[in-house]
Design a protein around this motif. Structure first.
Motif, mmCIF file in Angstrom:
data_model
loop_
_atom_site.group_PDB
_atom_site.id
_atom_site.type_symbol
_atom_site.label_atom_id
_atom_site.label_comp_id
_atom_site.label_asym_id
_atom_site.label_seq_id
_atom_site.Cartn_x
_atom_site.Cartn_y
_atom_site.Cartn_z
ATOM 1 N N GLY A 78 47.717 34.477 31.990
ATOM 2 C CA GLY A 78 47.905 34.624 30.549
ATOM 3 C C GLY A 78 47.337 35.946 30.080
ATOM 4 O O GLY A 78 46.396 36.469 30.680
ATOM 5 N N ILE A 79 47.914 36.482 29.009
ATOM 6 C CA ILE A 79 47.392 37.720 28.442
ATOM 7 C C ILE A 79 47.359 37.605 26.925
ATOM 8 O O ILE A 79 48.283 37.060 26.312
ATOM 9 C CB ILE A 79 48.236 38.950 28.881
ATOM 10 N N ALA A 99 44.945 29.719 37.680
ATOM 11 C CA ALA A 99 45.221 29.703 36.239
ATOM 12 C C ALA A 99 44.124 30.513 35.548
ATOM 13 O O ALA A 99 42.972 30.086 35.497
ATOM 14 C CB ALA A 99 45.255 28.281 35.704
ATOM 15 N N THR A 100 44.475 31.669 35.043
ATOM 16 C CA THR A 100 43.486 32.533 34.401
ATOM 17 C C THR A 100 44.135 33.359 33.309
ATOM 18 O O THR A 100 45.354 33.549 33.292
ATOM 19 C CB THR A 100 42.835 33.464 35.448
ATOM 20 N N CYS A 101 43.314 33.864 32.387
ATOM 21 C CA CYS A 101 43.792 34.708 31.297
ATOM 22 C C CYS A 101 43.022 36.027 31.287
ATOM 23 O O CYS A 101 41.853 36.070 31.668
ATOM 24 C CB CYS A 101 43.630 34.010 29.953
ATOM 25 N N VAL A 102 43.688 37.088 30.835
ATOM 26 C CA VAL A 102 43.059 38.399 30.774
ATOM 27 C C VAL A 102 43.251 38.990 29.380
ATOM 28 O O VAL A 102 44.196 38.645 28.671
ATOM 29 C CB VAL A 102 43.646 39.368 31.822
ATOM 30 N N LYS A 113 51.670 48.100 33.609
ATOM 31 C CA LYS A 113 51.635 48.608 34.987
ATOM 32 C C LYS A 113 50.505 47.950 35.783
ATOM 33 O O LYS A 113 50.664 47.629 36.965
ATOM 34 C CB LYS A 113 51.456 50.125 34.980
ATOM 35 N N SER A 114 49.365 47.744 35.100
ATOM 36 C CA SER A 114 48.224 47.099 35.757
ATOM 37 C C SER A 114 48.569 45.662 36.162
ATOM 38 O O SER A 114 48.228 45.218 37.270
ATOM 39 C CB SER A 114 47.022 47.111 34.813
ATOM 40 N N ILE A 115 49.235 44.947 35.273
ATOM 41 C CA ILE A 115 49.654 43.573 35.586
ATOM 42 C C ILE A 115 50.602 43.574 36.786
ATOM 43 O O ILE A 115 50.484 42.761 37.706
ATOM 44 C CB ILE A 115 50.334 42.927 34.368
ATOM 45 N N TYR A 116 51.544 44.509 36.773
ATOM 46 C CA TYR A 116 52.526 44.595 37.863
ATOM 47 C C TYR A 116 51.851 44.890 39.200
ATOM 48 O O TYR A 116 52.156 44.263 40.221
ATOM 49 C CB TYR A 116 53.564 45.668 37.543
ATOM 50 N N LEU A 149 58.634 43.108 33.899
ATOM 51 C CA LEU A 149 57.751 42.217 34.657
ATOM 52 C C LEU A 149 58.450 40.961 35.194
ATOM 53 O O LEU A 149 57.872 40.234 35.997
ATOM 54 C CB LEU A 149 56.571 41.787 33.781
ATOM 55 N N LEU A 150 59.671 40.731 34.743
ATOM 56 C CA LEU A 150 60.395 39.510 35.126
ATOM 57 C C LEU A 150 61.354 39.793 36.281
ATOM 58 O O LEU A 150 62.082 40.793 36.278
ATOM 59 C CB LEU A 150 61.174 38.993 33.910
#
Length: 291
Positions: A78-79, A99-102, A113-116, A149-150
């Motif tokens: 999650g973001i 399961a985590t959020c940032v 880009k960081s998520i990717y 991202l998809l």
């Protein structure tokens, strides 16, 4: 339908016990998250690989909590831009694996880009009640970044208010980018998505909507609040009582029994095909081939 209603009631009870506040306001999102994970897992039945899901605007993590309960093997990220909400999310999700959020801004290219780089592409992306809170140009970036991202053929589940219907009942000051359903669909298609299904939630009586519009009794006009006089408020109440008595009953029930009110509201919040007469629209879209 009964099984879904029972799931909704159970989820609402669990969220209430977990200390999630303003449950009545997240009932639509409960339906959206439940629908998203049920549709996704059904489509993924023949695939042995667990789904990887990104939840944009994860708030306090209740959406990931709901989906994780129904898909324990799935991986969820999650973001959200709000540090406190992300902290609450990770506390609630601490006993769940994968399961985590940032904290981050999905509009920011470096964040994307960081998520990717860390997580790769996602099978599913959910984005509920976010689009209307960001400026139009940022909303275009949002859809662009979701597409990036998809995975190709991956599914996007996204919601936003239906401007015409929502504004009859509510003025929400931080809704700076409300749109009509046709506009929303067009923006999704221009961004490279193929719209598979469109649903509505909180479907209203069309005659009621037309009458309130004609008499200028809506809650919002353009971008400003419509301050009704006492006589106009009374007229509005009478019209709503006659054409949509369930809404009056709901307001009374809220004062008598909050639990029963939540149950009633949850049942009234079923997804329907009549999205043009609904306060909220819920879209299922597929990412077309990468360009």
């Amino acid at each position: 339908m009964k099984s879904v209603d029972m799931m909704i009631e159970k989820i609402i009870d669990e969220l209430h016990n977990l200390g999630i506040s303003n449950i009545e306001h997240i009932i639509p999102s409960v339906h959206f998250y439940l629908s998203a994970i049920l549709i996704s897992t059904e489509k993924n039945k023949k695939n042995q690989k667990p789904l990887k899901v990104l939840d944009i605007g994860c708030s306090k993590g209740y959406g990931i909590y709901i989906m994780k309960k129904l898909c324990p093997e799935c991986k969820f990220i999650g973001i959200d831009i709000d540090e406190y909400s992300v902290s609450v999310s990770n506390t609630m999700l601490s006993n769940l694996n994968n399961a985590t959020c940032v904290v981050g801004d999905i509009i920011d290219e470096d964040t994307v880009k960081s998520i990717y780089l860390e997580h790769g592409l996602f099978d599913i992306i959910t984005c509920f009640e976010v689009y209307e809170h960001i400026p139009s140009q940022s909303a275009k970036k949002l859809l662009k970044h979701i597409k990036f991202l998809l995975k190709s053929e991956g599914l996007l589940f996204i919601s936003t208010p239906n401007k015409r219907i929502y504004d009859i009942d509510a003025y929400t000051a931080d809704h700076i980018n409300e749109v009509f359903p046709q506009e929303f669909i067009r923006e999704l298609e221009l961004a490279g998505f193929s719209v598979l299904n469109i649903f509505g939630l909180y479907t209203q009586n069309p005659t009621l909507i037309q009458m309130l519009e004609k008499l200028n009794l809506g809650a919002r006009i353009g971008d400003r609040k419509n301050d009704l006089s006492f006589s106009k408020k009374l007229l509005r109440y009478i019209i709503v009582s006659l054409l949509s008595p369930d809404r009056v009953y709901s307001s009374i029930l809220k004062k008598v029994s909050y639990k029963k009110y939540l149950e009633f509201k949850a049942k009234k919040a079923r997804l329907t095909g009549d999205y043009l007469n609904s306060s909220l629209i819920f879209v299922v879209a597929k990412n077309t081939a990468k360009t």
